[in-house]
Design an enzyme around this catalytic site. Structure first.
Site, PDB file in Angstrom:
ATOM      1  N   VAL A  11       0.979  -3.716  -9.133  1.00 31.87           N
ATOM      2  CA  VAL A  11       1.074  -4.037 -10.564  1.00 31.87           C
ATOM      3  C   VAL A  11       2.520  -4.174 -11.029  1.00 31.87           C
ATOM      4  O   VAL A  11       2.811  -5.010 -11.902  1.00 31.87           O
ATOM      5  CB  VAL A  11       0.337  -2.983 -11.425  1.00 31.87           C
ATOM      6  CG1 VAL A  11      -1.152  -2.974 -11.109  1.00 31.87           C
ATOM      7  CG2 VAL A  11       0.931  -1.590 -11.270  1.00 31.87           C
ATOM      8  N   ASN A  63       1.009   0.327  -2.320  1.00 28.23           N
ATOM      9  CA  ASN A  63      -0.200   0.845  -2.956  1.00 28.23           C
ATOM     10  C   ASN A  63      -0.452   0.106  -4.271  1.00 28.23           C
ATOM     11  O   ASN A  63       0.213  -0.887  -4.578  1.00 28.23           O
ATOM     12  CB  ASN A  63      -0.087   2.362  -3.166  1.00 28.23           C
ATOM     13  CG  ASN A  63       1.131   2.751  -3.991  1.00 28.23           C
ATOM     14  OD1 ASN A  63       1.471   2.090  -4.977  1.00 28.23           O
ATOM     15  ND2 ASN A  63       1.802   3.823  -3.583  1.00 28.23           N
ATOM     16  N   CYS A  64      -1.396   0.594  -5.053  1.00 31.46           N
ATOM     17  CA  CYS A  64      -1.792  -0.106  -6.280  1.00 31.46           C
ATOM     18  C   CYS A  64      -0.652  -0.187  -7.295  1.00 31.46           C
ATOM     19  O   CYS A  64      -0.578  -1.134  -8.084  1.00 31.46           O
ATOM     20  CB  CYS A  64      -3.013   0.561  -6.904  1.00 31.46           C
ATOM     21  SG  CYS A  64      -2.764   2.293  -7.400  1.00 31.46           S
ATOM     22  N   GLU A  65       0.253   0.791  -7.277  1.00 32.07           N
ATOM     23  CA  GLU A  65       1.376   0.768  -8.209  1.00 32.07           C
ATOM     24  C   GLU A  65       2.394  -0.303  -7.805  1.00 32.07           C
ATOM     25  O   GLU A  65       2.955  -0.984  -8.670  1.00 32.07           O
ATOM     26  CB  GLU A  65       2.048   2.135  -8.261  1.00 32.07           C
ATOM     27  CG  GLU A  65       3.077   2.259  -9.379  1.00 32.07           C
ATOM     28  CD  GLU A  65       3.624   3.668  -9.529  1.00 32.07           C
ATOM     29  OE1 GLU A  65       4.416   3.883 -10.463  1.00 32.07           O
ATOM     30  OE2 GLU A  65       3.275   4.543  -8.705  1.00 32.07           O
TER      31      GLU A  65
END
Length: 233
Positions: free
Chosen positions: A168, A163-165
């Site tokens: 990053v 996911n987006c975490e």
């Protein structure tokens, strides 16, 4: 009439769900054109540095992105459109509710570059808030930005594993991890281990049999779900 009402009801339920989690919504009929929640310049980007990790807290989750400079943020979003078209003009438009949900279902996403306003959509922004958790693992700002830029494009999506975490933390710390996923899994583990979960599943199963009658669709879940919860507990 019934055939029309079912999709309408599903669409209404979807809109309510996305409103709850503060996901950016694009009204039907808008054609997906950009409709930013805040006017350009709403955020003071002078305090952001290229490679910064940006967090936007939502109601149920946190959305993450990597600042690339010049009011641009790279972030991972579920999106079905990159899997069905190569038209960059369509893909670059604001992700609609249906595009996002279909992306989650089909496990398709894109790492895209948006303005800070489109990325945050009116929410507050935390900068490098996760650095304290990684201590000496923080990569250089330029390395983080270059990693993000290199990954821009279509990618696989998983609510728990990509996911987006994950995106990053890989870019800024060199390790793809998600504390939100870890917390969810721990909560799920607690629920499974709780003996009351078995009892609750039995009661729900018996209620479904009572309301809907004896059938494989009601009887089998009533038997197997409590059994698996008991074995996993």
């Amino acid at each position: 009439t019934m055939k029309k009402s079912v999709p309408q009801a599903a669409s209404l339920l979807l809109d309510k769900l996305l409103l709850l989690v503060h996901v950016r919504a694009v009204p039907e009929g808008s054609g997906g054109e950009r409709s930013p929640a805040a006017a350009p310049g709403y955020y003071d980007t002078s305090c952001f540095r290229r490679g910064d990790l940006l967090e936007v807290p939502r109601t149920l989750f946190i959305h993450f992105g990597i600042y690339l400079g010049e009011n641009r943020v790279a972030h991972l979003m579920p999106d079905i459109l990159p899997a069905i078209t190569a038209d960059r003009r369509q893909i670059e438009r604001v992700v609609t509710n249906k595009r996002l949900i279909l992306g989650v279902i089909t496990k398709t996403a894109s790492i895209r570059v948006d303005t800070v306003e489109d990325f945050a959509y009116g929410g507050s922004i935390l900068v490098n808030h996760m650095d304290r958790l990684f201590e000496d693992q923080v990569l250089s700002s330029e390395e983080a930005a270059l990693r993000a830029e290199k990954l821009v494009g279509t990618t696989a999506y998983s609510l728990l594993w990509n996911n987006c975490e994950h995106f990053v933390t890989y870019c800024r710390y060199g390790a793809a991890v998600s504390f939100q996923t870890d917390k969810f899994c721990e909560t799920l583990k607690m629920i499974i281990r709780d003996p009351r979960s078995v009892l609750a599943s039995v009661l729900v199963g018996l209620a479904s049999i009572f309301c809907l009658g004896w059938a494989p669709s009601t009887t089998l879940p009533t038997i197997f779900i409590p059994f698996f919860l008991w074995m996993a507990g």
